[in-house]
Structures are given as structure tokens and as C-alpha cells.
Design a protein around this motif. Structure first.
Motif, short mmCIF file in Angstrom:
data_model
loop_
_atom_site.label_atom_id
_atom_site.label_comp_id
_atom_site.label_asym_id
_atom_site.label_seq_id
_atom_site.Cartn_x
_atom_site.Cartn_y
_atom_site.Cartn_z
N VAL A 78 -16.83 21.85 31.13
CA VAL A 78 -16.57 20.44 30.83
C VAL A 78 -15.92 20.39 29.45
CG1 VAL A 78 -17.54 18.12 30.65
CG2 VAL A 78 -18.66 19.82 32.09
N GLU A 79 -14.84 19.65 29.36
CA GLU A 79 -14.11 19.55 28.10
C GLU A 79 -13.85 18.09 27.76
OE1 GLU A 79 -9.71 20.81 26.51
OE2 GLU A 79 -10.72 22.15 27.91
N ARG A 80 -14.04 17.76 26.48
CA ARG A 80 -13.73 16.41 26.02
C ARG A 80 -12.24 16.34 25.72
NH1 ARG A 80 -16.88 13.53 21.19
NH2 ARG A 80 -16.68 15.65 20.37
N ARG A 81 -11.58 15.42 26.39
CA ARG A 81 -10.16 15.17 26.17
C ARG A 81 -10.00 13.68 25.88
NH1 ARG A 81 -7.17 18.70 30.96
NH2 ARG A 81 -7.84 20.75 30.18
N TYR A 86 -12.78 16.63 31.22
CA TYR A 86 -12.11 17.46 32.21
C TYR A 86 -13.13 18.42 32.79
CZ TYR A 86 -8.94 20.46 34.67
OH TYR A 86 -8.32 21.16 35.67
N PHE A 87 -13.19 18.50 34.10
CA PHE A 87 -14.16 19.32 34.82
C PHE A 87 -13.43 20.46 35.50
CE2 PHE A 87 -16.53 20.19 38.76
CZ PHE A 87 -17.79 20.43 38.24
N GLY A 88 -13.92 21.68 35.33
CA GLY A 88 -13.27 22.81 35.97
C GLY A 88 -14.17 24.03 36.02
N MET A 89 -13.63 25.14 36.47
CA MET A 89 -14.32 26.42 36.59
C MET A 89 -15.66 26.26 37.31
SD MET A 89 -14.59 29.35 33.64
CE MET A 89 -15.97 28.62 32.79
N TRP A 117 -20.64 12.67 24.80
CA TRP A 117 -19.32 12.38 24.25
C TRP A 117 -18.89 10.93 24.42
CZ3 TRP A 117 -17.28 17.24 27.17
CH2 TRP A 117 -17.63 18.39 26.47
N GLY A 118 -19.67 10.11 25.10
CA GLY A 118 -19.34 8.71 25.27
C GLY A 118 -18.13 8.46 26.15
N LEU A 119 -17.81 9.39 27.03
CA LEU A 119 -16.63 9.24 27.89
C LEU A 119 -16.95 8.36 29.09
CD1 LEU A 119 -15.35 12.92 27.71
CD2 LEU A 119 -14.46 10.92 26.48
#
Length: 175
Positions: A78-81, A86-89, A117-119
Motif C-alpha cells: 500500500v502506497e500513499r499517493r 495505491y494497492f498492489g503486490m 494516511w487520511g485517504l
């Protein structure tokens, strides 16, 4: 074996086990024990230790793990963009697929993006030809965006394509 998995964040020492899990879930004959295999679409590697180590170490990035008795059962990145996580792997041990662990791991990733992250949205890219996988995500609230990205033909870091028409579709879910 524990009945409930333990969830935690990956560190550098987890990289080899994450790579092995991802490879087993997506590539080669071992992946055919589960339903997430890409073995009919792609040969070669899905990832490597350098790529996984990079996402484990990257700021605004986390690799979530599901384990039982010290055995890695599932993982996701999970990555904050800007504007969305963004979800992957996303990988679950092939023999355990279909038992609900993936659903739980996806929910934990969404909760992390929202609470840490408040997304307000999560997005991912899925190979368009993976209709069964896209349908699985749709049942969990993701919608097809109709936005596509070309598959990186010629870059073996993403695998060796076995057909000429691969591309990624962006899926999105409001959190």
C-alpha cells in the motif's frame, strides 16, 4: 497452525519470503494451485528482492503481511499517493486462496490508507485480461475506470508477455 493470522508490517528481513510468496502466487506451475495465476499471460519473474526491498524502505509505503506460526500466508503493498492509496503486490499462498484471507488483507490495506494516511480512495492497476480478478475486486466495491496503461513490453522486470495485447486497467474504490 493458528486459526487466525497475525498481521504486521514487513521489514528488510522479510524481503526474501515476500518475493517467494509473490512468485508462487503468480508465476510458474506452483501458481496454478490458486486462481490468481498469471502463468498463461506472463512468464519470467513477477518481482525480485531489489524491488521489494525498495517498497519496504520507501516513505509513504508499507508492505502488510499475514502470518500464522511464522509462515507467510499473504502480503500486499500500500502506497500513499496524491489523492488515493495505491494497492498492489497482492499475494496469498496458492493453496489458501478462496478461504477469505485475501478479503481480510484487502480490508486491512484499505483501513490503513484511510486511518493512517487520511485517504478517501484506493486505486490499483490490473491486467485487463484478468476478468476473474477484476470481478473479484468489483464485488468488493472497486469500479472499472475505463483508464488504461500499456503493458511495459520489453521490460522483463514485469515479466515476459506470452501474448501481444496486454494492458492495465485502473480500478478505484472510495474509502
Amino acid at each position: 497452525m493458528q486459526t487466525e493470522p497475525v498481521f504486521r508490517t514487513a521489514g528488510p528481513a522479510d524481503v526474501p519470503a515476500v518475493v517467494a510468496l509473490v512468485e508462487s502466487a503468480y508465476r510458474g506451475d506452483a501458481s496454478r494451485a490458486g486462481w490468481t495465476t498469471e502463468a498463461d499471460l506472463l512468464a519470467g519473474r513477477r518481482t525480485d528482492e531489489a524491488a521489494v526491498a525498495e517498497v519496504v524502505a520507501r516513505p509513504d509505503s508499507v508492505v502488510l503481511l499475514a502470518e500464522a506460526d511464522g509462515v507467510l500466508l499473504g502480503c500486499c503493498h500500500v502506497e500513499r499517493r496524491p489523492g488515493a492509496g495505491y494497492f498492489g503486490m497482492f499475494s496469498v499462498r496458492p493453496g489458501l486462496q478462496g478461504a477469505g484471507l485475501g478479503r481480510t488483507l484487502l480490508t486491512r490495506a484499505e483501513t490503513h490508507a484511510r486511518e493512517q494516511w487520511g485517504l478517501t480512495a484506493m486505486e490499483m492497476t490490473v491486467i485487463e485480461q484478468r476478468a476473474d480478478l477484476i470481478a473479484w475486486y468489483e464485488r468488493r466495491g472497486y469500479r472499472r475506470s475505463g483508464e488504461f496503461e500499456p503493458f511495459p513490453y520489453g521490460d522483463e522486470r514485469f515479466g515476459v508477455p506470452l501474448r501481444p495485447d496486454l494492458r492495465f486497467e485502473r480500478l478505484v474504490k472510495a474509502l
